[in-house]
Every structure is written in C-alpha cells, then in structure tokens.
Design a protein around this motif. Structure first.
Motif, mmCIF file in Angstrom:
data_model
loop_
_atom_site.group_PDB
_atom_site.id
_atom_site.type_symbol
_atom_site.label_atom_id
_atom_site.label_comp_id
_atom_site.label_asym_id
_atom_site.label_seq_id
_atom_site.Cartn_x
_atom_site.Cartn_y
_atom_site.Cartn_z
ATOM 1 N N UNK A 31 0.802 -1.227 0.000
ATOM 2 C CA UNK A 31 0.000 0.000 0.000
ATOM 3 C C UNK A 31 0.836 1.278 0.000
ATOM 4 N N UNK A 32 2.118 1.196 0.329
ATOM 5 C CA UNK A 32 2.980 2.385 0.285
ATOM 6 C C UNK A 32 3.600 2.589 -1.082
ATOM 7 N N UNK A 33 3.514 1.612 -1.945
ATOM 8 C CA UNK A 33 4.204 1.609 -3.227
ATOM 9 C C UNK A 33 3.220 1.895 -4.356
ATOM 10 N N UNK A 34 3.667 2.641 -5.388
ATOM 11 C CA UNK A 34 2.835 2.881 -6.563
ATOM 12 C C UNK A 34 3.716 2.932 -7.810
ATOM 13 N N UNK A 49 7.037 7.756 4.874
ATOM 14 C CA UNK A 49 6.681 7.046 6.109
ATOM 15 C C UNK A 49 5.395 7.628 6.682
ATOM 16 N N UNK A 50 4.462 6.762 7.077
ATOM 17 C CA UNK A 50 3.195 7.203 7.658
ATOM 18 C C UNK A 50 2.121 7.508 6.631
ATOM 19 N N UNK A 51 2.448 7.288 5.337
ATOM 20 C CA UNK A 51 1.481 7.563 4.280
ATOM 21 C C UNK A 51 1.281 6.320 3.415
ATOM 22 N N UNK A 52 0.095 6.239 2.790
ATOM 23 C CA UNK A 52 -0.241 5.130 1.898
ATOM 24 C C UNK A 52 -0.759 5.691 0.580
ATOM 25 N N UNK A 53 -0.666 4.889 -0.479
ATOM 26 C CA UNK A 53 -1.195 5.290 -1.775
ATOM 27 C C UNK A 53 -2.713 5.305 -1.714
ATOM 28 N N UNK A 54 -3.310 6.404 -2.084
ATOM 29 C CA UNK A 54 -4.757 6.571 -2.075
ATOM 30 C C UNK A 54 -5.254 6.510 -3.525
ATOM 31 N N UNK A 55 -5.935 5.423 -3.871
ATOM 32 C CA UNK A 55 -6.392 5.223 -5.248
ATOM 33 C C UNK A 55 -7.491 6.204 -5.654
ATOM 34 N N UNK A 56 -8.202 6.743 -4.694
ATOM 35 C CA UNK A 56 -9.266 7.706 -5.012
ATOM 36 C C UNK A 56 -8.665 9.081 -5.304
ATOM 37 N N UNK A 57 -7.735 9.514 -4.457
ATOM 38 C CA UNK A 57 -7.108 10.826 -4.651
ATOM 39 C C UNK A 57 -5.947 10.784 -5.642
ATOM 40 N N UNK A 61 -1.597 9.679 0.968
ATOM 41 C CA UNK A 61 -2.378 10.305 2.048
ATOM 42 C C UNK A 61 -1.998 9.658 3.373
ATOM 43 N N UNK A 62 -2.343 10.322 4.456
ATOM 44 C CA UNK A 62 -2.034 9.797 5.792
ATOM 45 C C UNK A 62 -2.645 8.407 5.973
ATOM 46 N N UNK A 63 -1.867 7.492 6.553
ATOM 47 C CA UNK A 63 -2.311 6.099 6.672
ATOM 48 C C UNK A 63 -3.519 5.914 7.587
ATOM 49 N N UNK A 64 -3.751 6.834 8.531
ATOM 50 C CA UNK A 64 -4.893 6.673 9.432
ATOM 51 C C UNK A 64 -6.227 7.002 8.760
ATOM 52 N N UNK A 65 -6.200 7.594 7.553
ATOM 53 C CA UNK A 65 -7.445 7.898 6.837
ATOM 54 C C UNK A 65 -7.505 7.241 5.457
ATOM 55 N N UNK A 66 -6.501 6.422 5.127
ATOM 56 C CA UNK A 66 -6.430 5.788 3.811
ATOM 57 C C UNK A 66 -6.598 4.282 3.953
ATOM 58 N N UNK A 67 -7.597 3.694 3.279
ATOM 59 C CA UNK A 67 -7.782 2.247 3.378
ATOM 60 C C UNK A 67 -6.698 1.488 2.611
ATOM 61 N N UNK A 68 -6.317 0.362 3.151
ATOM 62 C CA UNK A 68 -5.373 -0.552 2.505
ATOM 63 C C UNK A 68 -6.169 -1.814 2.213
ATOM 64 N N UNK A 69 -6.608 -1.972 0.976
ATOM 65 C CA UNK A 69 -7.567 -3.012 0.609
ATOM 66 C C UNK A 69 -6.938 -4.189 -0.118
ATOM 67 N N UNK A 70 -7.732 -5.230 -0.293
ATOM 68 C CA UNK A 70 -7.379 -6.411 -1.089
ATOM 69 C C UNK A 70 -6.189 -7.178 -0.542
ATOM 70 N N UNK A 71 -5.999 -7.192 0.775
ATOM 71 C CA UNK A 71 -4.940 -7.981 1.390
ATOM 72 C C UNK A 71 -3.537 -7.465 1.166
ATOM 73 N N UNK A 72 -3.412 -6.225 0.714
ATOM 74 C CA UNK A 72 -2.073 -5.659 0.487
ATOM 75 C C UNK A 72 -1.402 -5.336 1.815
ATOM 76 N N UNK A 73 -0.072 -5.365 1.821
ATOM 77 C CA UNK A 73 0.704 -5.076 3.024
ATOM 78 C C UNK A 73 0.751 -3.579 3.278
ATOM 79 N N UNK A 74 0.828 -3.238 4.548
ATOM 80 C CA UNK A 74 0.747 -1.857 4.980
ATOM 81 C C UNK A 74 2.028 -1.377 5.650
ATOM 82 N N UNK A 75 3.192 -1.601 5.057
ATOM 83 C CA UNK A 75 4.416 -1.180 5.724
ATOM 84 C C UNK A 75 5.110 -0.044 5.083
#
Length: 75
Positions: A31-34, A49-57, A61-75
């Motif tokens: 989820x951190x990689x794109x 660090x602390x951010x994830x790829x947001x497919x909608x935006x 985006x900040x990891x506490x408000x960004x979903x990590x879906x489809x069993x992807x890793x969140x590191x």
C-alpha cells in the motif's frame, strides 16, 4: 510492468507493440508503493513514512485515513 488499461496496439513487421495508459497505479502487494507510467516507461515510487497510496485521490495520504484493501501489506 504498468497495470494500466491497453490504450492502443500497433502491428509491426515482427511483433505487436502494446502501449499502456500514462498515469499512476497502485501496487498489487504494498500500500505504500505505486507505479508511474509515462510514454511507455514505468517507474516504482513509495509514499513517505506514515502515508499510503490513495487510489481515489491518486496520491499519497495519511495512513490513518487511507484504506489498505485487497490484502495488500501496509508497511
């Protein structure tokens, strides 16, 4: 490789060439990689660090408000 949709294909004498849409695409596992596709070239990037790829935006985006879906890793 880029995961975009096929835009067009052109037949050459020896083989078929496929061009993918330019753009930004989520990684299938992390989820951190794109992936960035531009002009037939692909590169891999990571969110800070602390951010994830947001497919909608279509950006990090900040990891506490960004979903990590489809069993992807969140590191």
């Amino acid at each position: 490789h880029c995961t975009g949709e096929r835009r067009t294909s052109v037949r050459s004498v020896a083989r078929e060439r496929v061009f993918l849409d330019d753009g930004f695409f989520a990684d299938r596992d992390d989820c951190r990689k794109f992936h960035v596709c531009y002009g037939g070239t692909q590169s891999v990037r990571w969110c800070k660090e602390g951010m994830l790829w947001d497919e909608i935006k279509i950006g990090c985006s900040m990891q506490n408000v960004t979903p990590c879906l489809n069993g992807r890793k969140r590191w």
